[in-house]
Design an enzyme around this catalytic site. Structure first.
Site, PDB file in Angstrom:
ATOM      1  CE  LYS A  70      -2.230  -0.855   3.875  1.00  0.00           C
ATOM      2  NZ  LYS A  70      -1.408  -2.453   4.232  1.00  0.00           N
TER       3      LYS A  70
ATOM      4  NE  ARG B 270      -4.186  -1.561   9.918  1.00  0.00           N
ATOM      5  CZ  ARG B 270      -3.224  -0.856   9.431  1.00  0.00           C
ATOM      6  NH1 ARG B 270      -3.150   0.133   8.882  1.00  0.00           N
ATOM      7  NH2 ARG B 270      -1.890  -1.633   9.454  1.00  0.00           N
TER       8      ARG B 270
ATOM      9  NE  ARG C 184       7.390  -2.232   6.242  1.00  0.00           N
ATOM     10  CZ  ARG C 184       5.996  -2.499   6.293  1.00  0.00           C
ATOM     11  NH1 ARG C 184       5.238  -1.493   5.300  1.00  0.00           N
ATOM     12  NH2 ARG C 184       5.276  -2.434   7.186  1.00  0.00           N
TER      13      ARG C 184
ATOM     14  NE  ARG D 182       6.219  -0.380  10.133  1.00  0.00           N
ATOM     15  CZ  ARG D 182       5.133  -0.143   9.533  1.00  0.00           C
ATOM     16  NH1 ARG D 182       5.111   0.290   8.322  1.00  0.00           N
ATOM     17  NH2 ARG D 182       4.201  -0.675  10.088  1.00  0.00           N
TER      18      ARG D 182
ATOM     19  NE  ARG E 282       2.276  -4.915  11.480  1.00  0.00           N
ATOM     20  CZ  ARG E 282       3.180  -4.332  10.499  1.00  0.00           C
ATOM     21  NH1 ARG E 282       4.376  -4.885  10.603  1.00  0.00           N
ATOM     22  NH2 ARG E 282       2.636  -3.543   9.537  1.00  0.00           N
TER      23      ARG E 282
HETATM   24  P1  ADP Z   1       2.102  -1.778   3.166  1.00  0.00           P
HETATM   25  O1  ADP Z   1       1.957  -0.440   3.223  1.00  0.00           O
HETATM   26  O2  ADP Z   1       1.002  -2.286   2.501  1.00  0.00           O
HETATM   27  O3  ADP Z   1       2.535  -2.479   4.588  1.00  0.00           O
HETATM   28  P2  ADP Z   1       4.735  -1.502   1.840  1.00  0.00           P
HETATM   29  O4  ADP Z   1       4.489  -0.814   0.583  1.00  0.00           O
HETATM   30  O5  ADP Z   1       5.596  -0.897   2.924  1.00  0.00           O
HETATM   31  O6  ADP Z   1       3.510  -2.257   2.335  1.00  0.00           O
HETATM   32  O7  ADP Z   1       5.530  -2.861   1.371  1.00  0.00           O
HETATM   33  C1  ADP Z   1       6.190  -4.106   2.097  1.00  0.00           C
HETATM   34  C2  ADP Z   1       7.497  -4.321   1.753  1.00  0.00           C
HETATM   35  O8  ADP Z   1       7.348  -5.342   0.580  1.00  0.00           O
HETATM   36  C3  ADP Z   1       8.524  -3.260   1.340  1.00  0.00           C
HETATM   37  O9  ADP Z   1       9.821  -3.683   1.585  1.00  0.00           O
HETATM   38  C4  ADP Z   1       8.262  -3.087  -0.076  1.00  0.00           C
HETATM   39  O10 ADP Z   1       9.469  -2.727  -0.728  1.00  0.00           O
HETATM   40  C5  ADP Z   1       8.016  -4.649  -0.590  1.00  0.00           C
HETATM   41  N1  ADP Z   1       6.990  -4.596  -1.753  1.00  0.00           N
HETATM   42  C6  ADP Z   1       5.912  -3.685  -1.854  1.00  0.00           C
HETATM   43  N2  ADP Z   1       5.245  -4.310  -3.033  1.00  0.00           N
HETATM   44  C7  ADP Z   1       5.877  -5.480  -3.527  1.00  0.00           C
HETATM   45  C8  ADP Z   1       5.773  -6.174  -4.444  1.00  0.00           C
HETATM   46  N3  ADP Z   1       4.767  -6.051  -5.507  1.00  0.00           N
HETATM   47  N4  ADP Z   1       6.706  -7.310  -4.732  1.00  0.00           N
HETATM   48  C9  ADP Z   1       7.570  -7.554  -3.683  1.00  0.00           C
HETATM   49  N5  ADP Z   1       7.757  -6.790  -2.946  1.00  0.00           N
HETATM   50  C10 ADP Z   1       7.219  -5.692  -2.491  1.00  0.00           C
HETATM   51  P1  AMP Z   2       0.915   0.703   8.929  1.00  0.00           P
HETATM   52  O1  AMP Z   2       1.925   1.315   8.882  1.00  0.00           O
HETATM   53  O2  AMP Z   2      -0.178   0.707   8.139  1.00  0.00           O
HETATM   54  O3  AMP Z   2       1.416  -0.903   8.898  1.00  0.00           O
HETATM   55  O4  AMP Z   2       0.419   0.615  10.514  1.00  0.00           O
HETATM   56  C1  AMP Z   2       1.344   0.467  11.731  1.00  0.00           C
HETATM   57  C2  AMP Z   2       0.191   0.069  12.917  1.00  0.00           C
HETATM   58  O5  AMP Z   2      -0.271   1.525  13.177  1.00  0.00           O
HETATM   59  C3  AMP Z   2      -0.602  -1.133  12.933  1.00  0.00           C
HETATM   60  O6  AMP Z   2      -0.248  -2.355  13.172  1.00  0.00           O
HETATM   61  C4  AMP Z   2      -1.545  -0.430  13.916  1.00  0.00           C
HETATM   62  O7  AMP Z   2      -1.281  -0.574  15.307  1.00  0.00           O
HETATM   63  C5  AMP Z   2      -1.715   1.163  13.691  1.00  0.00           C
HETATM   64  N1  AMP Z   2      -2.782   1.733  12.971  1.00  0.00           N
HETATM   65  C6  AMP Z   2      -2.512   2.201  11.489  1.00  0.00           C
HETATM   66  N2  AMP Z   2      -3.545   2.571  10.917  1.00  0.00           N
HETATM   67  C7  AMP Z   2      -4.591   2.115  11.881  1.00  0.00           C
HETATM   68  C8  AMP Z   2      -5.969   2.154  11.625  1.00  0.00           C
HETATM   69  N3  AMP Z   2      -6.623   2.722  10.657  1.00  0.00           N
HETATM   70  N4  AMP Z   2      -6.700   1.595  12.641  1.00  0.00           N
HETATM   71  C9  AMP Z   2      -6.001   1.185  13.908  1.00  0.00           C
HETATM   72  N5  AMP Z   2      -4.731   0.944  13.894  1.00  0.00           N
HETATM   73  C10 AMP Z   2      -4.100   1.618  13.016  1.00  0.00           C
END
Ligand code: ADP
Ligand code: AMP
Length: 219
Positions: free
Chosen positions: A13, A86, A125, A158, A169
């Site tokens: 995302k 969410r 990541r 992270r 998660r």
């Molecule tokens: P989210 O915001 O949904 O938690 P991220 O965009 O941070 O996900 O992506 C999670 C990890 O996966 C990052 O390290 C990113 O570089 C990698 N990633 C994202 N999209 C893809 C994909 N289509 N294929 C492989 N790795 C990906």
């Molecule tokens: P993310 O960066 O989207 O992976 O979010 C990291 C953490 O923030 C999650 O595991 C939750 O603890 C909290 N969080 C982010 N967005 C929300 C949401 N919309 N509702 C509740 N918790 C959230």
């Protein structure tokens, strides 16, 4: 354009929202990024959110909803929501706030990816503590290992991307967030489904091809 990007943690995302925000010149509003910034700044909201984030659970709805609606109000050129809503309660409150402002969401995109890909994506990541750029140790490497391409900061993992927290998660996603897709479908909203198991560039191309059509409709 006002967009919502749904999908499990690690679906991509944040990666795709940054590209969407650049292409359509809208704000990228990530609830996770806003919470991390609040924590870094030591605000009361950040302190309240800390224990939920660290354990891999969701932060209570009442904290999140006001925080995101405030951010949306400031995004005059439009936005893409990342990580919000969410829960079904968050989706309902978002609908109420939009209706009060006589606004509508232009499009909802759901990034689908099987659980078995998620552990590798999240544990691999790495992000820049300064500019928030996101990399992956195999799938999206920075030019120099461990260093941000943009500002040369040392990349960090992270704390909630450690394997023991990732499992919680994912559980929170399946128990509380997956239902948000059915919520929108049940209200007659069309949800654009994207196969996010593909590589990053292919996922971007699939999203842009769908959003370009929406964008040409809204002008
Ligand atoms: P989210 O915001 O949904 O938690 P991220 O965009 O941070 O996900 O992506 C999670 C990890 O996966 C990052 O390290 C990113 O570089 C990698 N990633 C994202 N999209 C893809 C994909 N289509 N294929 C492989 N790795 C990906
Ligand atoms: P993310 O960066 O989207 O992976 O979010 C990291 C953490 O923030 C999650 O595991 C939750 O603890 C909290 N969080 C982010 N967005 C929300 C949401 N919309 N509702 C509740 N918790 C959230």
């Amino acid at each position: 354009m006002k967009l919502i990007l749904l999908g499990p943690p690690g679906a991509g995302k944040g990666t795709q929202c940054k590209r969407i925000a650049d292409r359509y010149e809208i704000a990228h509003l990530s609830s996770g990024d806003i919470l991390r910034a609040q924590r870094a700044a030591g605000t009361e909201l950040g302190q309240k959110a800390q224990k939920y984030m660290d354990s891999g659970g969701l932060v209570p709805d009442d904290i999140i909803i006001g925080m995101m609606i405030d951010a949306m109000k400031k995004a005059a050129a439009g936005y893409v929501l990342d990580g919000f809503p969410r829960t079904v309660v968050q989706a309902e409150e978002l609908d109420k706030a939009l209706a009060e402002a006589s606004e509508e969401i232009t499009g909802i995109v759901n990034l689908q990816v099987p659980d078995d890909l998620i552990l590798d994506r999240l544990t691999g990541r790495r992000s820049c503590p300064q500019c928030g750029a996101v990399y992956h140790i195999q799938n999206l490497k920075p030019r120099a290992e461990g260093i941000c391409d943009r500002d040369a900061q040392t990349l960090v993992q992270r704390p909630d991307d450690k394997p023991e927290v990732v499992a919680d998660r994912l559980k929170a996603y399946h128990e509380q967030t997956a239902a948000v897709v059915s919520y929108y479908e049940g209200r007659g909203k069309s949800v654009i489904i994207i196969d996010a198991a593909d590589d990053i560039e292919q996922v971007t191309a699939s999203i842009f091809s769908k959003l370009d059509v929406l964008c040409s409709r809204v002008g």
